[in-house]
Design a protein around this motif. Structure first.
Motif, mmCIF file in Angstrom:
data_model
loop_
_atom_site.group_PDB
_atom_site.id
_atom_site.type_symbol
_atom_site.label_atom_id
_atom_site.label_comp_id
_atom_site.label_asym_id
_atom_site.label_seq_id
_atom_site.Cartn_x
_atom_site.Cartn_y
_atom_site.Cartn_z
ATOM 1 N N HIS A 416 38.645 42.666 3.041
ATOM 2 C CA HIS A 416 39.720 41.891 2.417
ATOM 3 C C HIS A 416 39.372 40.398 2.460
ATOM 4 O O HIS A 416 40.091 39.588 3.036
ATOM 5 C CB HIS A 416 41.044 42.189 3.119
ATOM 6 C CG HIS A 416 41.475 43.615 2.995
ATOM 7 N ND1 HIS A 416 42.024 44.132 1.838
ATOM 8 C CD2 HIS A 416 41.393 44.653 3.866
ATOM 9 C CE1 HIS A 416 42.280 45.414 2.010
ATOM 10 N NE2 HIS A 416 41.902 45.753 3.232
ATOM 11 N N HIS A 417 38.265 40.062 1.849
ATOM 12 C CA HIS A 417 37.758 38.696 1.836
ATOM 13 C C HIS A 417 38.558 37.841 0.844
ATOM 14 O O HIS A 417 39.350 38.364 0.041
ATOM 15 C CB HIS A 417 36.274 38.696 1.485
ATOM 16 C CG HIS A 417 35.954 39.416 0.210
ATOM 17 N ND1 HIS A 417 36.176 38.866 -1.039
ATOM 18 C CD2 HIS A 417 35.434 40.654 -0.010
ATOM 19 C CE1 HIS A 417 35.805 39.709 -1.971
ATOM 20 N NE2 HIS A 417 35.351 40.810 -1.385
ATOM 21 N N PRO A 418 38.385 36.528 0.854
ATOM 22 C CA PRO A 418 39.207 35.647 0.007
ATOM 23 C C PRO A 418 39.057 35.863 -1.499
ATOM 24 O O PRO A 418 39.915 35.421 -2.263
ATOM 25 C CB PRO A 418 38.727 34.247 0.401
ATOM 26 C CG PRO A 418 38.219 34.392 1.795
ATOM 27 C CD PRO A 418 37.591 35.746 1.838
ATOM 28 N N LEU A 419 37.983 36.529 -1.934
ATOM 29 C CA LEU A 419 37.790 36.768 -3.373
ATOM 30 C C LEU A 419 38.064 38.214 -3.754
ATOM 31 O O LEU A 419 37.648 38.674 -4.824
ATOM 32 C CB LEU A 419 36.350 36.395 -3.774
ATOM 33 C CG LEU A 419 35.909 34.966 -3.467
ATOM 34 C CD1 LEU A 419 34.505 34.718 -4.006
ATOM 35 C CD2 LEU A 419 36.879 33.943 -4.019
ATOM 36 N N VAL A 420 38.805 38.928 -2.922
ATOM 37 C CA VAL A 420 39.007 40.359 -3.133
ATOM 38 C C VAL A 420 39.725 40.643 -4.455
ATOM 39 O O VAL A 420 39.584 41.735 -5.021
ATOM 40 C CB VAL A 420 39.768 40.968 -1.938
ATOM 41 C CG1 VAL A 420 41.219 40.502 -1.902
ATOM 42 C CG2 VAL A 420 39.686 42.484 -1.961
ATOM 43 N N ALA A 421 40.486 39.682 -4.966
ATOM 44 C CA ALA A 421 41.195 39.903 -6.231
ATOM 45 C C ALA A 421 40.239 40.210 -7.377
ATOM 46 O O ALA A 421 40.616 40.882 -8.353
ATOM 47 C CB ALA A 421 42.044 38.679 -6.577
ATOM 48 N N LEU A 422 38.986 39.772 -7.266
ATOM 49 C CA LEU A 422 38.020 40.011 -8.343
ATOM 50 C C LEU A 422 37.569 41.468 -8.420
ATOM 51 O O LEU A 422 36.858 41.842 -9.348
ATOM 52 C CB LEU A 422 36.809 39.092 -8.176
ATOM 53 C CG LEU A 422 37.102 37.593 -8.344
ATOM 54 C CD1 LEU A 422 35.848 36.772 -8.136
ATOM 55 C CD2 LEU A 422 37.696 37.315 -9.718
ATOM 56 N N ARG A 423 38.019 42.284 -7.469
ATOM 57 C CA ARG A 423 37.740 43.717 -7.585
ATOM 58 C C ARG A 423 38.414 44.320 -8.818
ATOM 59 O O ARG A 423 38.055 45.404 -9.259
ATOM 60 C CB ARG A 423 38.237 44.456 -6.339
ATOM 61 C CG ARG A 423 37.394 44.263 -5.100
ATOM 62 C CD ARG A 423 37.932 45.084 -3.953
ATOM 63 N NE ARG A 423 37.260 44.751 -2.709
ATOM 64 C CZ ARG A 423 37.697 45.116 -1.507
ATOM 65 N NH1 ARG A 423 38.816 45.829 -1.406
ATOM 66 N NH2 ARG A 423 37.037 44.781 -0.417
ATOM 67 N N GLY A 424 39.391 43.628 -9.351
ATOM 68 C CA GLY A 424 40.062 44.107 -10.549
ATOM 69 C C GLY A 424 39.197 44.060 -11.785
ATOM 70 O O GLY A 424 39.556 44.642 -12.819
ATOM 71 N N LEU A 425 38.062 43.366 -11.710
ATOM 72 C CA LEU A 425 37.131 43.300 -12.843
ATOM 73 C C LEU A 425 35.978 44.260 -12.600
ATOM 74 O O LEU A 425 35.517 44.419 -11.467
ATOM 75 C CB LEU A 425 36.597 41.873 -13.005
ATOM 76 C CG LEU A 425 37.646 40.787 -13.273
ATOM 77 C CD1 LEU A 425 36.980 39.427 -13.374
ATOM 78 C CD2 LEU A 425 38.436 41.095 -14.546
ATOM 79 N N PRO A 426 35.468 44.907 -13.660
ATOM 80 C CA PRO A 426 34.367 45.867 -13.491
ATOM 81 C C PRO A 426 33.134 45.204 -12.881
ATOM 82 O O PRO A 426 32.721 44.115 -13.306
ATOM 83 C CB PRO A 426 34.088 46.348 -14.915
ATOM 84 C CG PRO A 426 35.353 46.081 -15.665
ATOM 85 C CD PRO A 426 35.932 44.838 -15.056
ATOM 86 N N THR A 427 32.546 45.874 -11.889
ATOM 87 C CA THR A 427 31.362 45.327 -11.225
ATOM 88 C C THR A 427 30.227 45.115 -12.219
ATOM 89 O O THR A 427 29.524 44.085 -12.176
ATOM 90 C CB THR A 427 30.906 46.263 -10.094
ATOM 91 O OG1 THR A 427 31.941 46.351 -9.110
ATOM 92 C CG2 THR A 427 29.639 45.746 -9.434
ATOM 93 N N ALA A 428 30.020 46.060 -13.121
ATOM 94 C CA ALA A 428 28.921 45.931 -14.093
ATOM 95 C C ALA A 428 29.097 44.686 -14.945
ATOM 96 O O ALA A 428 28.123 43.987 -15.272
ATOM 97 C CB ALA A 428 28.858 47.181 -14.972
ATOM 98 N N GLU A 429 30.324 44.379 -15.293
ATOM 99 C CA GLU A 429 30.607 43.176 -16.085
ATOM 100 C C GLU A 429 30.254 41.920 -15.309
ATOM 101 O O GLU A 429 29.649 40.978 -15.857
ATOM 102 C CB GLU A 429 32.097 43.186 -16.456
ATOM 103 C CG GLU A 429 32.570 41.995 -17.271
ATOM 104 C CD GLU A 429 34.060 42.084 -17.556
ATOM 105 O OE1 GLU A 429 34.727 41.030 -17.502
ATOM 106 O OE2 GLU A 429 34.550 43.203 -17.832
#
Length: 479
Positions: A416-429
């Motif tokens: 649960h790191h400070p940028l965890v919100a970016l998990r909402g975007l596809p990793t491949a993208e």
């Protein structure tokens, strides 16, 4: 006691031999055999100090007369000897654990004078000029003990961890293959960690522009290196016990040599890996109480390691610096997926750092899995069966006192790191956006091949145009 069998390798050094080499031969051969015999009940525990005094003690010169390399080699060798002295003494009676220093006081005179083992080790450590603690420690037991290791990427050597021997051998407690494989895993993992820290360090110290192309490249390499480290450890865990490490050997043999030499001192442990500690500080993934933990671990580290960690701890973490530069107005947690895409489009470094933090979290999960497989789960089974925890080193917690709950909490913090919100975007993208996809396409299928011992990294002869800008800094803490 079969004295001839256990002393044979060192009583009479050859013409081309020297005392340090003779001690090395005894540690590699007769000492490991003696440890096995004592653990199997074929020899009494007091056979160990008797053999140290008889076979090793006369070979040792005055500590201050050794050159730098011999001094460091002897710190490795006598660290293993001291671990045997301490373990066998403490196993003789539970009361001995309260006075561990007595293991070295009775009948163990070494050197030409002779002097007590603890005093000899103390003087040797001081003479080394490395700041080595006055007992065995992680740095000498693992990093100095094993052959030099390297991390390579794109034809460039990113990191090197030195050794102090040139014989290609590995010194262990009992010569069991379990110990050899585990020592190798630890040092190769630290080599990966060193390369990651060297890759991202210039971003944290300001020598590389956080918003530039080099920052994206360095973060991409760091993410792939962490993937390689995770694969190395996951592959190790997947090995059957006969080919890797058995939980029984780890708990009942290997860990039981990590005894106290004096009350309250810091035994050697993987928790003293300075590269892992630095990575949490640099990335900003430290858990509450982490600074206090660092303070407790300090006496078990080399001064250069303590200084480096203190310097990193005094500056903002990389995640904090990136968020300051990118300045999302309402914070990442409240952003919609569209807003997140717009933000990483403007500031790809956010996505690149997120990918590093995700790779770090996955590596942390594998570390927790290893701890459960080889320590916590088997100990729970022992507790249920009534066997308990009878060893001189407890198997209910790590050598430095960290238990399963603490490790689980640390893993959650990293996830649960400070940028965890970016998990909402596809990793491949995100990988395409940051250039990580191109790096991955040029990388070998087995990323764990980025590290190896003494020039054996599979990536060493794989030149590309994508090496890191500028030479890698040398490994710190080298003797």
């Amino acid at each position: 006691m079969d004295t001839a069998r256990h002393e044979a390798a060192v009583v009479s050094p050859g013409v081309d031999d020297d005392p340090t080499a003779a001690v090395n031969r005894w540690v590699i051969g007769p000492m490991t055999a003696l440890n096995r015999d004592i653990l199997a009940g074929r020899e009494p525990p007091d056979a160990f100090p008797a053999m140290v005094q008889h076979a090793v003690g006369p070979l040792l010169d005055t500590p201050e007369r050794y050159g730098p390399r011999d001094t460091c080699q002897l710190l490795v060798l006598l660290g293993l000897v001291g671990a045997g002295l301490g373990r066998h003494f403490q196993e003789r009676h539970p009361a001995h654990r309260a006075t561990p220093e007595r293991a070295f006081d009775v009948g163990v005179g070494v050197g030409v004078e002779p002097i007590g083992f603890l005093e000899y080790f103390h003087r040797l450590a001081e003479h080394s000029g490395t700041g080595h603690p006055h007992r065995d420690t992680y740095a000498s037991l693992t990093r100095w003990n094993l052959p030099p290791s390297e991390a390579w990427w794109g034809g460039a050597r990113l990191a090197v961890l030195p050794g102090v021997f040139d014989d290609g051998a590995l010194r262990t407690y009992t010569a069991a293959v379990d110990e050899v494989r585990f020592f190798e895993l630890i040092k190769l993992s630290e080599t990966f960690e060193r390369a990651v820290n060297l890759a991202v360090g210039p971003l944290a110290d300001g020598s590389v522009d956080l918003l530039g192309a080099e920052a994206l490249h360095r973060l991409g390499v760091a993410a792939l290196l962490l993937e390689g480290m995770r694969k190395l450890n996951a592959d190790f865990a997947a090995l059957p016990p006969a080919e890797g490490l058995s939980a029984g050997h780890f708990m009942d043999v290997f860990r039981q040599f990590a005894v106290h030499w004096r009350p309250g001192d810091v035994p050697p442990s993987g928790a003293l890996d300075p590269e892992a500690l630095e990575r949490d500080l640099v990335l900003g993934t430290e858990a509450p109480g982490f600074r206090e933990h660092l303070h407790r671990m300090g006496p078990g580290l080399l001064p250069a390691e303590r200084d480096r960690l203190a310097a990193v701890a005094d500056v903002p973490a990389l995640t904090e610096l990136v968020l300051q530069r990118c300045d999302p107005e309402d914070g990442l947690a409240q952003a919609t997926q569209t807003q997140l895409r717009m933000l990483v489009g403007r500031f790809p470094v956010l996505a690149a750092l997120h990918l590093v933090l995700q790779a770090n979290a996955r590596m942390s999960g594998v570390h927790l899995m290893l701890s459960k497989r080889y320590l916590f789960n088997p100990q729970r089974a022992r507790d249920r069966s009534g066997y308990g925890d009878p060893g001189v080193v407890s198997n209910r917690r790590g050598t430095t006192g960290m238990d399963e709950t603490a490790l689980e909490h640390l893993t959650r913090v990293r996830q649960h790191h400070p940028l965890v919100a970016l998990r909402g975007l596809p990793t491949a993208e995100l990988e395409v956006l940051t250039g990580l996809a191109a790096l991955r396409a040029d990388a070998p299928g087995d990323l764990s091949a980025a590290v190896g011992f003494d020039g054996t990294s599979a990536l060493r002869q794989r030149p590309t145009a994508d090496d890191l800008t500028g030479p890698a800094r040398p490994a710190e803490g080298a003797p």
